[in-house]
Design a protein around this motif. Structure first.
Motif, short mmCIF file in Angstrom:
data_model
loop_
_atom_site.label_atom_id
_atom_site.label_comp_id
_atom_site.label_asym_id
_atom_site.label_seq_id
_atom_site.Cartn_x
_atom_site.Cartn_y
_atom_site.Cartn_z
N ASP A 46 0.81 -1.22 0.00
CA ASP A 46 0.00 0.00 0.00
C ASP A 46 0.85 1.27 0.00
O ASP A 46 0.47 2.30 0.55
N ARG A 75 0.02 3.75 -5.34
CA ARG A 75 -1.38 3.75 -5.74
C ARG A 75 -1.56 2.93 -7.02
O ARG A 75 -0.76 3.06 -7.95
N THR A 78 0.89 6.49 -2.28
CA THR A 78 -0.34 6.73 -1.51
C THR A 78 -0.17 7.92 -0.58
O THR A 78 -1.12 8.65 -0.30
#
Length: 219
Positions: free
Chosen positions: A148, A151, A204
């Motif tokens: 994570d 993106r 992210t």
């Protein structure tokens, strides 16, 4: 006669192929590939003009082998990025390794990624080396998805090719348009800034990559 015997011995021990590659690289660096020929290399090494054709069917086959060796060297430089567990820093280090290789082996870099050896499918080993390079980028992108950190803006292949395109653009600008790309600033620093901004756009949390320590200089 003594020299001929020595050369013949070297040939029969399988050294001629390596001698041809090493000499071809010297010519590539010093004068480019326009005047390069297998027969001229044979004369310079001191073997018959037909001997090189036992190893390379033509000049482009020799250049393809040389470019494949370039990828091998590039993979060695990339090892640090592959060993970095954090995906965003790994991609940054890959980009910096790419730039470093382009600076250290400029003529080889142009041969590896230039238009001379097209289509790549005609040269299986070179084609495989190129695929291995993009797979290294894909691995970094996939790792970023799983942790994570990156993106998922598109599929892995599309994002990996976008990263490669951006990195290649930075390297090419440094080599071919350094006076305007850097605007008289330190080119290595500008390259790192460009790569950080590109990768931040994929993260992210874009602020995290700005907090990463400055990478090692590309020289």
């Amino acid at each position: 006669m003594t020299t001929d015997t020595s050369t013949t011995t070297n040939y029969h021990h399988g050294n001629l192929r390596q001698e041809l590659l090493e000499l071809a690289e010297k010519h590539l660096i010093n004068s480019g590939i326009a005047e390069l020929s297998l027969r001229a290399l044979a004369r310079e090494i001191g073997v018959s003009q037909t001997a090189p054709y036992r190893h390379f069917k033509d000049k482009n086959a020799l250049l393809a082998a040389l470019a494949t060796e370039g990828f091998r060297r590039f993979f060695i430089i990339c090892e640090e990025s592959e060993n970095e567990p954090r995906a965003d820093l790994s991609l940054l280090l890959f980009g910096l390794s790419y730039v470093k290789f382009a600076k250290l082996h400029t003529e080889m870099f142009h041969l590896m990624f230039g238009p001379v050896l097209q289509p790549r499918s005609d040269y299986p080993e070179l084609f495989a080396a190129g695929r291995e390079a993009i797979y290294k980028v894909r691995a970094g992108v996939e790792r970023g998805f799983k942790t994570d950190v990156i993106r998922q803006l598109d599929d892995v292949a599309s994002m990996a090719h976008t990263v490669w395109a951006a990195v290649h653009g930075v390297a090419t600008l440094m080599l071919d348009h350094g006076d305007t790309y850097g605007y008289h600033r330190d080119l290595d620093l500008q390259a790192e800034k460009s790569l950080r901004m590109m990768i931040a756009g994929l993260c992210t949390d874009p602020t995290e990559i700005s907090q990463l320590p400055q990478a090692k200089p590309a020289v």
